[in-house]
Design a protein around this motif. Structure first.
Motif, PDB file in Angstrom:
ATOM      1  N   LEU A  22       0.608  -1.348  -0.143  1.00 14.15           N
ATOM      2  CA  LEU A  22       0.080  -0.027   0.080  1.00 14.15           C
ATOM      3  C   LEU A  22       1.189   1.258   0.239  1.00 14.15           C
ATOM      4  O   LEU A  22      -0.185   2.516  -0.317  1.00 14.15           O
ATOM      5  N   ARG A  25       0.114   4.965  -2.201  1.00 14.11           N
ATOM      6  CA  ARG A  25      -1.050   5.381  -1.899  1.00 14.11           C
ATOM      7  C   ARG A  25      -0.633   6.098  -0.234  1.00 14.11           C
ATOM      8  O   ARG A  25      -1.252   6.818  -0.149  1.00 14.11           O
ATOM      9  N   LEU A  66      -3.534  -5.004   6.744  1.00 15.75           N
ATOM     10  CA  LEU A  66      -3.923  -4.220   5.425  1.00 15.75           C
ATOM     11  C   LEU A  66      -5.559  -4.265   4.718  1.00 15.75           C
ATOM     12  O   LEU A  66      -5.177  -2.674   4.450  1.00 15.75           O
ATOM     13  N   ASP A  70      -5.929  -0.436   3.629  1.00 14.40           N
ATOM     14  CA  ASP A  70      -6.397  -0.250   2.809  1.00 14.40           C
ATOM     15  C   ASP A  70      -7.930   0.178   2.716  1.00 14.40           C
ATOM     16  O   ASP A  70      -8.123   1.473   2.139  1.00 14.40           O
TER      17      ASP A  70
END
Length: 85
Positions: A22, A25, A66, A70
């Motif tokens: 991730l 991001r 995660l 997310d």
């Protein structure tokens, strides 16, 4: 997200590796709880690191989730990063 950590912290290193899928991001801010100016965080999180906050709010500790991160990042993007307090 903000990572509350110290050096050395093998669990923190492992958590950072788990974030890799991730990482494109967000920019990870790190707070070293062993520094004198971070004594408040050391008192709060000394036995719990790694600890993660997002937008100043506690998200998770000990292990990376995660799916949760997310979801929170998607929510943040959907609101343009604006939150009601």
């Amino acid at each position: 997200p903000t990572l509350f950590s110290k050096d050395p912290c093998p669990l923190c290193d492992e958590a950072k590796e788990q974030l890799e899928p991730l990482r494109h991001r967000f920019v990870l801010q790190q707070v070293d709880i062993s520094l004198p100016q971070n004594a408040v965080w050391r008192q709060r999180y000394a036995l719990d690191i790694p600890v993660f906050h997002l937008n100043g709010r506690f998200v998770m500790k000990h292990r990376v989730d995660l799916q949760l991160l997310d979801s929170l990042l998607r929510d943040e993007q959907g609101t343009g990063g604006q939150e009601d307090n």
